[in-house]
Design a protein around this motif. Structure first.
Motif, mmCIF file in Angstrom:
data_model
loop_
_atom_site.group_PDB
_atom_site.id
_atom_site.type_symbol
_atom_site.label_atom_id
_atom_site.label_comp_id
_atom_site.label_asym_id
_atom_site.label_seq_id
_atom_site.Cartn_x
_atom_site.Cartn_y
_atom_site.Cartn_z
ATOM 1 N N ARG A 32 1.429 -0.996 5.199
ATOM 2 C CA ARG A 32 2.187 -0.788 3.957
ATOM 3 C C ARG A 32 2.545 -2.109 3.287
ATOM 4 O O ARG A 32 2.775 -2.154 2.092
ATOM 5 N N GLU A 53 -5.050 12.605 -0.236
ATOM 6 C CA GLU A 53 -4.242 11.629 -0.964
ATOM 7 C C GLU A 53 -5.125 10.520 -1.538
ATOM 8 O O GLU A 53 -6.330 10.480 -1.307
ATOM 9 N N THR A 54 -4.472 9.633 -2.272
ATOM 10 C CA THR A 54 -5.142 8.414 -2.720
ATOM 11 C C THR A 54 -4.359 7.222 -2.195
ATOM 12 O O THR A 54 -3.131 7.153 -2.325
ATOM 13 N N LYS A 55 -5.105 6.317 -1.578
ATOM 14 C CA LYS A 55 -4.498 5.071 -1.095
ATOM 15 C C LYS A 55 -4.509 4.086 -2.261
ATOM 16 O O LYS A 55 -5.575 3.748 -2.782
ATOM 17 N N GLU A 68 -3.929 1.264 13.598
ATOM 18 C CA GLU A 68 -4.366 2.291 12.654
ATOM 19 C C GLU A 68 -5.349 3.245 13.324
ATOM 20 O O GLU A 68 -5.193 4.460 13.260
ATOM 21 N N TYR A 102 0.536 5.779 -0.455
ATOM 22 C CA TYR A 102 -0.357 6.940 -0.505
ATOM 23 C C TYR A 102 0.271 7.944 -1.462
ATOM 24 O O TYR A 102 1.451 8.277 -1.318
ATOM 25 N N THR A 128 0.841 -1.201 0.000
ATOM 26 C CA THR A 128 0.000 0.000 0.000
ATOM 27 C C THR A 128 0.873 1.246 0.000
ATOM 28 O O THR A 128 1.836 1.332 0.762
ATOM 29 N N ARG A 158 -0.236 3.143 9.452
ATOM 30 C CA ARG A 158 -0.875 2.746 8.201
ATOM 31 C C ARG A 158 -0.212 1.479 7.670
ATOM 32 O O ARG A 158 1.013 1.354 7.700
ATOM 33 N N THR A 216 -3.434 0.362 -3.416
ATOM 34 C CA THR A 216 -3.046 -0.942 -2.892
ATOM 35 C C THR A 216 -2.914 -1.932 -4.039
ATOM 36 O O THR A 216 -3.831 -2.065 -4.856
ATOM 37 N N ALA A 265 -8.214 9.141 0.268
ATOM 38 C CA ALA A 265 -7.842 9.156 1.690
ATOM 39 C C ALA A 265 -7.398 10.577 2.030
ATOM 40 O O ALA A 265 -6.227 10.907 1.934
#
Lengths: 147, 135
Positions: free
Chosen positions: B37, A104-106, B29, A12, A10, B35, A108, A101
């Motif tokens: 990752r 931002e954009t998450k 979280e 951001y 993931t 977060r 994944t 988010a």
């Protein structure tokens, strides 16, 4: 020790989900890094491109005039700003989601089906594979938004 | 920092063992602002290895077989100390998530404003903000 069946990475990024999706797909030739292990035929590979939409291909381009080359994966879900799903030629699944988010954009990326690969190849995908792909994309976006 | 597999790692990364890593991820979280990752799983969906980050900090997490967490062991064996920019904001976020605390944020004689907290399996965490930036 056996390899994991899936890895999920993931990041951001500082753009909206639609833009992130467009950069992931339309600009892949800009951010996908050349290297001896990143193409089926690194000597012939001149570019990489998506054919947009379900059924489209991710192509390792050998002929820049025609855009033809070798299929790397096939698009099974194409939802701009939300989700991109690919089934690669080794029958593994690459699922990329884009989710707002805050500012931002998450993003994944989950690579599934590694248990279907020979052990050495699964290990390579688990250690590099999608991890590198999403890192290259993220680095590109960081550079792009900086300028 | 060390960089491999597309990810950056601080020189020191605590590897925290949990009996329920999925629940711990959700808590870290919601309460402490970490977060996700990186996650790897077995084909039955069991979590194999997890990494979460907050600022430049990275914690690795997993569930070894027959592991006893600090709550079941009856004692804390290590504290995780995290530097943050706004310790009171982190405290409020943690409080809203129902966190068990070891005291409220307080200015310490050694130059930080900090508070202690426990995660649901009993690991101890400290969050600290320097009282005077740069000194």
């Amino acid at each position: 020790m056996t390899q994991p069946a899936s890895v999920r990475v993931t990041v951001y990024v500082a753009v909206d989900p639609i833009t992130a999706f467009e950069i992931f797909t339309e600009e892949i030739d800009v951010w996908y890094r050349r290297g001896p292990h990143h193409f089926f035929d690194p000597a012939r590979a001149a570019a990489i491109r998506f054919e947009p939409g379900v059924g489209g291909r991710l192509v390792e381009v050998y002929d820049t005039c025609t855009g033809e080359g070798r299929e790397m994966a096939r698009v099974t879900v194409w939802e701009p700003g939300q989700r991109l799903h690919l089934r690669d030629t080794r029958n593994t699944d690459i699922d990329v989601t884009f989710e707002a988010a805050g500012d931002e954009t998450k993003v994944t990326l989950e690579h599934r089906g590694l248990e279907r690969l020979p052990a050495a190849e699964a290990e390579s995908h688990a250690r590099f594979g999608g991890r590198l792909l999403i890192a290259w994309f993220s680095d590109h976006l960081r550079e792009r938004t900086r300028t | 920092m060390t960089n491999y597999g597309g990810l950056q790692y601080p020189t020191l990364c605590p590897y925290l063992y949990y009996e329920d890593t999925a629940k711990a991820m959700e808590f870290l979280e919601r309460a402490f602002g970490f977060r996700e990752r990186f996650v790897s799983k077995d084909d039955d969906g069991t979590l194999r290895h997890v990494e979460m980050e907050r600022g430049g900090a990275v914690v690795m997490m997993g569930s070894p077989p027959d592991h006893k967490n600090p709550k079941h062991l009856g004692q804390v064996t290590v504290g995780i100390y995290v530097h943050v920019d706004d310790v009171d904001k982190v405290y409020e976020q943690a409080r809203a998530a129902g966190t068990e605390f070891d005291g409220e944020p307080a200015d310490q004689a050694y130059g930080v404003r900090s508070f202690g907290a426990r995660d649901p399996e009993g690991h101890q965490w400290w969050f600290a903000q320097p009282l005077t930036a740069g000194n």
